[in-house]
Design a protein around this motif. Structure first.
Motif, PDB file in Angstrom:
ATOM      1  N   GLY A   8       0.775  -1.234   0.000  1.00 48.36           N
ATOM      2  CA  GLY A   8       0.000   0.000   0.000  1.00 48.36           C
ATOM      3  C   GLY A   8       0.801   1.275   0.000  1.00 48.36           C
ATOM      4  N   GLY A   9       2.106   1.157   0.096  1.00 50.46           N
ATOM      5  CA  GLY A   9       2.925   2.356   0.059  1.00 50.46           C
ATOM      6  C   GLY A   9       2.951   2.961  -1.337  1.00 50.46           C
ATOM      7  N   GLY A  10       3.505   4.162  -1.430  1.00 48.09           N
ATOM      8  CA  GLY A  10       3.597   4.823  -2.721  1.00 48.09           C
ATOM      9  C   GLY A  10       3.858   6.298  -2.566  1.00 48.09           C
ATOM     10  N   LEU A  11       3.664   7.013  -3.655  1.00 47.53           N
ATOM     11  CA  LEU A  11       3.877   8.458  -3.686  1.00 47.53           C
ATOM     12  C   LEU A  11       2.530   9.168  -3.590  1.00 47.53           C
ATOM     13  N   VAL A  12       2.455  10.139  -2.693  1.00 39.87           N
ATOM     14  CA  VAL A  12       1.214  10.888  -2.507  1.00 39.87           C
ATOM     15  C   VAL A  12       1.572  12.348  -2.233  1.00 39.87           C
ATOM     16  N   GLN A  13       0.693  13.238  -2.608  1.00 41.48           N
ATOM     17  CA  GLN A  13       0.919  14.651  -2.327  1.00 41.48           C
ATOM     18  C   GLN A  13       0.558  14.972  -0.883  1.00 41.48           C
ATOM     19  N   ALA A  14       1.164  16.007  -0.367  1.00 42.58           N
ATOM     20  CA  ALA A  14       0.842  16.460   0.986  1.00 42.58           C
ATOM     21  C   ALA A  14      -0.656  16.726   1.100  1.00 42.58           C
ATOM     22  N   GLY A  15      -1.225  16.284   2.207  1.00 35.90           N
ATOM     23  CA  GLY A  15      -2.656  16.396   2.424  1.00 35.90           C
ATOM     24  C   GLY A  15      -3.438  15.192   1.971  1.00 35.90           C
ATOM     25  N   GLY A  16      -2.791  14.312   1.245  1.00 36.10           N
ATOM     26  CA  GLY A  16      -3.457  13.131   0.733  1.00 36.10           C
ATOM     27  C   GLY A  16      -3.515  11.999   1.747  1.00 36.10           C
ATOM     28  N   SER A  17      -3.992  10.853   1.271  1.00 36.82           N
ATOM     29  CA  SER A  17      -4.196   9.689   2.131  1.00 36.82           C
ATOM     30  C   SER A  17      -3.626   8.436   1.479  1.00 36.82           C
ATOM     31  N   LEU A  18      -3.242   7.505   2.318  1.00 32.57           N
ATOM     32  CA  LEU A  18      -2.843   6.172   1.901  1.00 32.57           C
ATOM     33  C   LEU A  18      -3.342   5.178   2.930  1.00 32.57           C
ATOM     34  N   ARG A  19      -3.542   3.943   2.495  1.00 32.03           N
ATOM     35  CA  ARG A  19      -3.901   2.873   3.411  1.00 32.03           C
ATOM     36  C   ARG A  19      -2.901   1.745   3.261  1.00 32.03           C
ATOM     37  N   LEU A  20      -2.178   1.485   4.319  1.00 32.19           N
ATOM     38  CA  LEU A  20      -1.228   0.389   4.336  1.00 32.19           C
ATOM     39  C   LEU A  20      -1.897  -0.874   4.870  1.00 32.19           C
ATOM     40  N   SER A  21      -1.454  -2.002   4.346  1.00 33.30           N
ATOM     41  CA  SER A  21      -1.910  -3.293   4.828  1.00 33.30           C
ATOM     42  C   SER A  21      -0.717  -4.130   5.258  1.00 33.30           C
ATOM     43  N   CYS A  22      -0.957  -5.013   6.206  1.00 31.66           N
ATOM     44  CA  CYS A  22       0.062  -5.966   6.662  1.00 31.66           C
ATOM     45  C   CYS A  22      -0.613  -7.320   6.733  1.00 31.66           C
ATOM     46  N   ALA A  23      -0.218  -8.211   5.846  1.00 28.47           N
ATOM     47  CA  ALA A  23      -0.784  -9.549   5.805  1.00 28.47           C
ATOM     48  C   ALA A  23       0.142 -10.512   6.524  1.00 28.47           C
ATOM     49  N   GLY A  24      -0.424 -11.274   7.432  1.00 26.49           N
ATOM     50  CA  GLY A  24       0.354 -12.228   8.192  1.00 26.49           C
ATOM     51  C   GLY A  24       0.104 -13.647   7.733  1.00 26.49           C
ATOM     52  N   SER A  25       1.126 -14.466   7.855  1.00 30.00           N
ATOM     53  CA  SER A  25       0.995 -15.884   7.542  1.00 30.00           C
ATOM     54  C   SER A  25       1.937 -16.675   8.441  1.00 30.00           C
ATOM     55  N   GLY A  26       1.763 -17.983   8.450  1.00 31.89           N
ATOM     56  CA  GLY A  26       2.618 -18.842   9.248  1.00 31.89           C
ATOM     57  C   GLY A  26       1.966 -19.277  10.533  1.00 31.89           C
ATOM     58  N   ARG A  27       1.112 -18.440  11.071  1.00 31.65           N
ATOM     59  CA  ARG A  27       0.312 -18.781  12.230  1.00 31.65           C
ATOM     60  C   ARG A  27      -0.740 -17.693  12.377  1.00 31.65           C
ATOM     61  N   THR A  28      -1.763 -17.992  13.144  1.00 32.58           N
ATOM     62  CA  THR A  28      -2.777 -16.977  13.360  1.00 32.58           C
ATOM     63  C   THR A  28      -2.218 -15.873  14.246  1.00 32.58           C
ATOM     64  N   LEU A  29      -2.532 -14.659  13.890  1.00 33.14           N
ATOM     65  CA  LEU A  29      -2.016 -13.515  14.627  1.00 33.14           C
ATOM     66  C   LEU A  29      -3.063 -12.936  15.570  1.00 33.14           C
ATOM     67  N   SER A  30      -4.190 -13.619  15.697  1.00 34.87           N
ATOM     68  CA  SER A  30      -5.309 -13.031  16.430  1.00 34.87           C
ATOM     69  C   SER A  30      -4.981 -12.767  17.888  1.00 34.87           C
ATOM     70  N   THR A  31      -4.052 -13.532  18.464  1.00 32.45           N
ATOM     71  CA  THR A  31      -3.708 -13.319  19.870  1.00 32.45           C
ATOM     72  C   THR A  31      -2.478 -12.435  20.040  1.00 32.45           C
ATOM     73  N   TYR A  32      -1.874 -12.024  18.929  1.00 33.25           N
ATOM     74  CA  TYR A  32      -0.687 -11.180  18.992  1.00 33.25           C
ATOM     75  C   TYR A  32      -1.059  -9.707  18.984  1.00 33.25           C
ATOM     76  N   VAL A  33      -0.250  -8.920  19.628  1.00 30.61           N
ATOM     77  CA  VAL A  33      -0.303  -7.477  19.459  1.00 30.61           C
ATOM     78  C   VAL A  33       0.363  -7.149  18.128  1.00 30.61           C
ATOM     79  N   MET A  34      -0.192  -6.183  17.425  1.00 33.50           N
ATOM     80  CA  MET A  34       0.390  -5.781  16.139  1.00 33.50           C
ATOM     81  C   MET A  34       0.581  -4.264  16.118  1.00 33.50           C
TER      82      MET A  34
END
Length: 120
Positions: A8-34
């Protein structure tokens, strides 16, 4: 073993918006702090936000009111909605996960990062 992949990273102008995502794998992350950290060129790594399994969150003062952290435990994914971006938000943004995350003590697992560039 936990794998984290940011997107989700990239180039954006000041005042704009971006949405980053973090996908986890290998085990469930539901009990982890992120959380999200970032590192700008020539600067130390900076804590941004953290969220626990139930959705309780905490933010650094530098992003409070502009960034929103969230997670979808069923999808093993965490998000960072970034609004009102400023040139000083330019950095590589990293996803982090573990049993505990503190501003000065990250969790055990890191993604490789995604670059966010904010132009003035």
């Amino acid at each position: 073993q936990v794998q984290l992949v940011e997107s989700g990273g990239g180039l954006v102008q000041a005042g704009g918006s971006l949405r980053l995502s973090c996908a986890g794998s290998g085990r469930t992350l539901s009990t982890y702090v992120m959380g999200w950290f970032r590192q700008a060129p020539g600067k130390e790594r900076e804590f941004l936000a953290v969220i626990n399994w139930s959705g309780d969150s905490h933010y650094a003062d530098s992003v409070k009111g502009r960034f929103t952290i969230s997670r979808d435990n069923t999808a093993n994914t965490m998000y960072l909605q970034m609004n009102s971006l400023k040139p000083e938000d330019t950095a590589v943004y990293y996803c982090n996960a573990g049993p505990l995350i503190l501003a000065f003590r990250p969790g055990d697992y890191w993604g490789k990062g995604t670059l966010v560039t904010v132009s003035s």
